[in-house]
Every structure is written in C-alpha cells, then in structure tokens.
Design an enzyme around this catalytic site. Structure first.
Site, PDB file in Angstrom:
ATOM      1  N   TYR A 515       1.099  -0.888  -0.414  1.00 23.41           N
ATOM      2  CA  TYR A 515      -0.008  -0.423  -0.217  1.00 23.41           C
ATOM      3  C   TYR A 515       1.024   1.445  -0.432  1.00 23.41           C
ATOM      4  CZ  TYR A 515      -4.283  -3.212   1.117  1.00 23.41           C
ATOM      5  OH  TYR A 515      -4.820  -3.941   0.980  1.00 23.41           O
TER       6      TYR A 515
ATOM      7  N   PRO B  66      -7.837 -10.015  -4.696  1.00 19.24           N
ATOM      8  CA  PRO B  66      -6.396 -10.356  -4.367  1.00 19.24           C
ATOM      9  C   PRO B  66      -5.627  -9.088  -5.679  1.00 19.24           C
ATOM     10  CG  PRO B  66      -7.322 -12.141  -6.542  1.00 19.24           C
ATOM     11  CD  PRO B  66      -8.341 -11.077  -6.225  1.00 19.24           C
ATOM     12  N   HIS B  67      -4.222  -8.854  -4.858  1.00 21.78           N
ATOM     13  CA  HIS B  67      -4.252  -7.274  -5.358  1.00 21.78           C
ATOM     14  C   HIS B  67      -2.429  -7.527  -4.837  1.00 21.78           C
ATOM     15  CE1 HIS B  67      -5.817  -5.721  -1.014  1.00 21.78           C
ATOM     16  NE2 HIS B  67      -4.793  -5.617  -1.217  1.00 21.78           N
ATOM     17  N   GLY B  68      -2.305  -6.259  -5.708  1.00 21.61           N
ATOM     18  CA  GLY B  68      -0.493  -5.903  -5.262  1.00 21.61           C
ATOM     19  C   GLY B  68       0.233  -4.438  -6.382  1.00 21.61           C
TER      20      GLY B  68
END
Lengths: 575, 154
Positions: A515, B66-68
């Site tokens: 993030y 889902p992430h990145g």
C-alpha cells in the site's frame, strides 16, 4: 379473605403492567427504571392508586434486600475477561472517583443550601454511586454494544462503587450524630474494616458457596435457591460484623459466575428473573414512598445540584481518575456523561431518615429529584452519545437459544438452536458449500414442526429450525452463519472494520510493500499488534483505530492482550 | 475512468470451478502476465500471494480482490475470474468465493491504487450490483457492466 385476594390481584396487575412496560420502553428508548418509578408514583398517595406508603423502615429493608440481589446478579454477569481492560480504572473510579464526585457535589450543596460542610458532603455521598444496569439494558435492547474498555469500566465501576457510597454515607451520618471529633484515623480504620472484611469474607464465602453447590446433590430446582440463600447469608453475616455486605455479595456473584459451577444455567436463569423482579419491586416501592407534591418545593435546588453533579462533578472526577490510564478522550467524555444515578442514591437517602437527621426529609426529596433528572437526561441520551462519540462496536452476542449440557468432568457442550429466516445469511445467499467448525455437530433439523429424516444441510429454508451441538468458542462463527445482524448499517462489519482483514502478526513493512504507507523505517519490522500497542499506550480493545497513510487499521479480534486480527479500512471521500 | 478500462476481453474468464484458492490466483496471474511480457515469470503470482499472507483479500459476500504493487509495470491492470462453484478463500465471513477480481498497480501509484480498491470494494458490497454481476454471462456483457463502475476521484 377478600382483602388478601384483592391485594394479590393488585400486586399481580402491577407486576404485569411493569413487565409489559418493558416492551414499550425498549421501543421508545426510555430508561426502564424511570418507567417503574413513575408507575410507583402513579400508584402512590397522590396518584391513581391512592396507596399511602411511608414506612421508611420497611422500605429500607426491602430496598437493601433488592439491592443485594441485584449486585449478586451483576457480579455473576461480569465476565472476568473484562477485568483485563476495565478493572484498574474501574476500581479507581469506584473509590477515588466517588470521593471526588461526592466532595464537589457536597461542597456545592453546603454552599448553596447554606448547610454545614458535613451535611453537604452527606448529600454528595448519597448521590455518589452510579448504576450501569440501565445503560446496558438500553444498549442491548437495540442490538448495540460498547467498546470493551468503556463497557467493562462502566460495568465494574457500577458494581463496585455502591459499597463506597454506602460507606461514606454511613460514616458521615455517624459523624453528624456524634459531633465531628472522631475524624482522621477513625475514618481510615472504618474504611479498612468495611472494605477489608467485605472483600475477605466475600471471597472466602464465595469459594465456600461454590464448593458447597458443586458438592451437594439436590434436585435441579433447588440449586438457584441454594445460591441465593448462601449469598444472602454471606451478605447478612458480613454486615453483622461491620463489613460491607454489598461488596461481599458482589464478589460472591463474581466468583460463582466465573468458575465452573453445577447447574450454572439454571442458576443464572433464575437470578436473571429474580434480579428483574427486585429492580421492578424496588423502583415501584421507591416511587410509592415519595410524595410527588413534596418534590416541587425542592425542584430548583435539586435541579442545580443535579446539574452540578452531571456537568461538573462527575466529568471532573472521571477525567482525574482516568489520567493514568490514557483513555482516548471520546471514552472519557462518555464515561463522564453516563454516570447514571439509579436506586442506590434513593436507598441511601433513607439512611438519614432512619437516623432522624433534621435535613433528612428534604434530602430525600432532593435525591429523588436528582435521580429522576439523571435518568431523564443521561438515560435518554445513552445510545445517542455512544453513537456520536463513535463508541459502538458491531454486536457479537445475539439472541439465540442455548442450552448448556451439564456433563460432569466434561468440557462445556452447548446445544444451540437457530430459527432460520429469509434474511439468515445461509438462506439468503443459498450457500452450498460453507464449512462448519470441526467441533460442531448437527443434531436436528426441523421443518413444519417435523424432524427431517435426513440432514440435508444444503437445503435450508426460512422457518426451519436447526439444532447444533457446539463448544462456546464456536458461537461467533455459528452466529455469523445462522443469524442476521440487527446492527444498523454504520455498524456493519465492512463499514466498521474496513474492507480487508489482516493478521496481527503481519509487519508494517510488508503492509507498506502493498500500500505504500509513509512510515518511519524503524517501524518496518514491527508487527501490526506492536504498532497498535505503541500507538494507544493502553490495552487495545476491539474497535480501536489508527490511521497510517491512506489507510486505517482497526482492531478486529483480540486474544488475551494480543491483537490477532486487524481490519484494513481504505479511507474514502464518501465515507 | 471506469473499471472496464482496467480489463480486456482476454482478461475476463468464466469457468465452472477451481480446485483451490492458490489455483485461482495462479489462473489470474497467468491472465495478467500474458499482456505483460516484461515481467519475470511468477512475479505477479508472488506479489498476490505475498498480499494474501497478510490476510485474505476476501471481502465477504463471495467476492475477493487479490491485489499487489509491482515495479515492472506502467499502469494498473486487472483480471476477472468468475466461478460457477465457489472456492474456499478463507474470507472473513467464511463464505466461498465465486467472483475474483485481481488488481495489480505500478509501484509509484499508491493513491490511484487505493482509489481503485475503494471503488471496487464499494461496488462489490452493493447487493444489486453483485446480483447483476452473478446473473451476467459472456465476456462482452461483463465488460459492459463494469463500464458503469466509475472510479471515484478526489
């Protein structure tokens, strides 16, 4: 004969009305106790009932009895796990806090009513203790729950500050009667004796009673009576030897409620009822006892005293007492505001009457008025202020049917029943392959009052009844599957905890990789659990928040002192 | 800008089922890497799995995102996998997941990243939008549906 039947009829009707009043007040949000007080006043000498009741001695006897039972029940209901965050602040509030509140209020009373300082302090002490029962019944009736730190502190405080207020009141009356020459050491000795004996005998008696209940073989219906009889005997014994019986009986309740106990289910059900009856009876009686027209002449004085208590004395005392504990300001404001006064002040106001002090009659009316004021103003704004101060958390306890099985020497097994509705998650979403915790067994599945032969778990319909065998650790998961949330939208899990759930053991550095958070490099190796502890400077509880970069971390689950799950909330403009 | 701009027809797939959460993420990674030849093999998969280790990206209600962040790409891109039969995804509400929307963004664009995620999370929690998504079949119809999902701006 006839008179007897009439009295029974009247008593039954009054009780019926009082119980039914429950339904209405839950909707309107009015504090239940206020309603009972008013019903009592309506029945009294100047109301519809015309019952002329002014026997202070009898009122004192029954009110003390009722209070003892309520405290016993309160102790049984206080989970020891709440002590983790609530015990120390609550104990400071219950002792030092009561003294500060009483002193400020008392000083104002002495000045305003032009009384001696001791008399002023007496009135201060009488209104010194709080009653949290009203707070919790109000919140629970709306499916709301407070953050644990606030809830636990208020709960333990209100359970344990009555003995302090009672002690101060009795002490001041003795000083007033005997002249003020015994101050100082004498007071300290009295305090040590009252609290020391109360605590010591309460704990010893509690364990003795626990042992007795677990040892004896009786029919199931007698266990609750054994518990009550034992507790009241301890209360009486401690009071007779000049200890604080109220502290003792609270501790007895605490021990019975938090230790493995035979037939604990029967006992707690019974005491739930009997404590309710005590509340109703006590408030009705106190309502009967007061003469409403006598309240008018003291109205202005009482209003001012009440306002000083609510707006100055209590908030100041709370702020001073909580200084060492680093409570967030919102929580301090709430605890300061929700210093609800309940039955105890009215009961304590009977003490000067019994002792025959000159000021007793006007004190009683003033105190009665202050309690009414507090119930009205504070009682009615409890849920509102909890919402404004953002202290609600999504409720975890839900109304479901649970029957604990008493199997000797066995870990606690509970039969849990659910009635499915159209809005039950499993039904609404037509899930086909959800998983149950491994320790859960399906016991029965009923449709149209018939037990289904096969347990077709994947065909659950509205109005089905489902019975499962489970251990208490599984309740949260089961409730989330089989009950619909009654909480308002702002407390839905996603709104409150944020979009994602993280492990407490994840490090801030790992989180930043995904993030891009701005954080000091030395924090990269800290786990979320450590970061939250460091930020709060106090024990975290579910619902605590911390903002980092564009995201907010929300404590979601705790295990002991450790944060195990953290909600990740993306900060949005429209939020 | 809307969510459909992140997708291409090749990056939308509807299949009956997958064997596991890991397999689902593998499929999504393959769909994404087909258009990003410069990335090393397995880089997307590793990034997505690394995020799952911090905690499931399941949102609840049968959806997962889902992430990145990845250094070797220039712009955000996404892939959609729709399953007939949900897969156990370790989601907070324990509900099996049948809609997976994978998102990868360049390393330098954190604000945009968070904005897209927030939009996705909001849209995926709306009952109507979800029902519509579940009843829609076919790549072009799905893409069209996502054109209505505008990304919020500051």
């Amino acid at each position: 004969m006839d008179l007897t039947n009439h009295i029974i009829l009247l008593g039954g009707l009054i009780l019926l009305v009082s119980v039914l009043a429950n339904v209405i007040t839950a909707r309107v949000g009015a504090p239940l106790l206020l309603v009972f007080l008013i019903i009592g006043m309506l029945l009294g000498e100047e109301g519809l009932g015309g019952i002329d009741f002014d026997n202070v001695q009898i009122a004192h006897l029954f009110a003390s009895l009722a209070l003892a039972i309520i405290l016993f029940d309160g102790g049984m209901r206080t989970p020891v796990k709440n002590f983790r965050v609530g015990l120390k602040p609550a104990l400071v509030l219950a002792t030092v806090g009561v003294v500060i509140t009483s002193a400020i209020t008392g000083a104002f009373v002495a000045w305003w009513l032009q009384l001696g300082i001791l008399e002023g302090l007496l009135l201060g002490a009488i209104v010194g203790s709080t009653d949290a029962a009203a707070v919790f019944s109000l919140l629970h009736s709306r499916g709301l729950e407070l953050k644990q730190r606030v809830g636990a502190t208020l709960e333990i405080e209100s359970g344990s500050n009555d003995p302090m207020a009672i002690f101060l009141t009795i002490l001041l009356i003795e000083l007033l009667l005997s002249g003020a020459e015994h101050m100082g050491l004498m007071v300290l000795w009295q305090f040590v004796q009252q609290m020391g004996l109360g605590a010591l005998l309460g704990i010893a008696g509690g364990f003795a009673l626990l042992w007795l209940i677990n040892r004896l073989e009786l029919s199931a219906g007698l266990y609750p009576l054994l518990a009550l009889a034992g507790a009241l005997s301890i209360f009486g014994l401690v009071s007779v030897v000049n200890g604080s019986g109220f502290l003792a009986i609270y501790l007895v309740g605490l021990i019975l409620g938090n230790r493995p106990l035979q037939f604990s289910h029967h006992i707690s059900r019974f005491h739930d009822g009997i404590a309710n009856l005590s509340q109703i009876g006590m408030f009705l009686m106190l309502g009967l006892l007061v003469t409403p027209s006598a309240l008018l002449p003291v109205a202005l004085d009482a209003l001012l005293i009440g306002l000083v208590l609510i707006l100055l004395a209590r908030p100041l005392a709370v702020w001073l007492c909580l200084l060492p504990f680093h409570f967030p300001w919102r929580e301090q404001v709430f605890i300061g505001w929700v210093g609800l006064r309940g039955a105890v002040p009215i009961i304590l106001a009977l003490f000067p009457l019994l002792a025959g002090l000159d000021v007793a009659a006007s004190f009683f009316n003033i105190v009665f008025f202050v309690v009414l004021l507090s119930l009205l103003i504070q009682g009615w704004t409890v849920s509102l202020s909890a919402r404004l101060l953002k202290l609600e958390v999504p409720p975890t306890s839900k109304e479901v049917q649970r029957v604990a099985l008493d199997i000797p020497g066995q870990q606690e097994l509970v039969l849990v029943g659910y009635r499915l509705t159209e809005n039950t998650p499993v039904v609404r979403k037509k899930w086909s392959n959800f998983t149950l915790p491994k320790t859960v067994r399906v016991v029965a599945h009923l449709r149209d009052k018939r037990l289904l032969d096969t347990l077709d778990f994947f065909d659950l319909r509205p109005n089905d009844y489902l019975y499962l065998m489970a251990v208490p650790q599984d309740f949260a998961v089961l409730d989330s599957l089989f009950t619909q949330s009654l909480a308002p939208k702002r407390l839905s899990e996603q709104r409150f905890f944020g979009e994602f759930a993280l492990n407490g053991k994840a490090t801030l550095g790992e989180l930043s990789l995904v993030y891009g958070l701005n954080m000091p490099p030395e924090q990269a190796d800290q786990t979320l659990n450590e970061v939250i502890h460091a930020h709060l400077q106090t024990q975290p509880v579910v619902g605590d928040r911390l903002q980092i970069g564009g995201v907010e971390l929300v404590v979601r689950e705790m295990e002991g002192d450790q944060v195990t799950r953290v909600g990740l909330k993306l900060i949005r403009d429209d939020a | 800008m809307n969510i459909a701009d992140l997708l291409t027809p090749e990056r939308v797939r509807c299949i009956p089922e997958v064997s596991s959460k890991k397999r689902a993420i593998e499929l999504l990674s393959d769909m994404l890497s087909a258009d990003l030849p410069l990335l090393a093999e397995g880089e997307i998969f590793d990034a997505l799995i690394a995020r799952e280790r911090l905690g499931s990206t399941g949102l609840g209600h049968g959806v997962a995102i889902p992430h990145g962040r990845l250094a070797g790409i220039n712009e955000a891109c996404a892939a959609l996998l729709k399953l007939d039969q949900g897969v156990d995804y370790d989601a907070p509400d324990r509900e099996p997941v049948d809609i997976l929307f994978a998102l990868i963004v360049p390393a330098q664009s954190t604000d945009e990243h968070l904005r897209i995620l927030a939009t996705l999370a909001r849209m995926f929690s709306e009952t109507d939008a979800l029902a519509q998504l579940r009843s829609t079949t076919g790549t072009s119809a799905l893409l069209k549906l996502f054109q209505g999902w505008e990304i919020a701006h500051d």
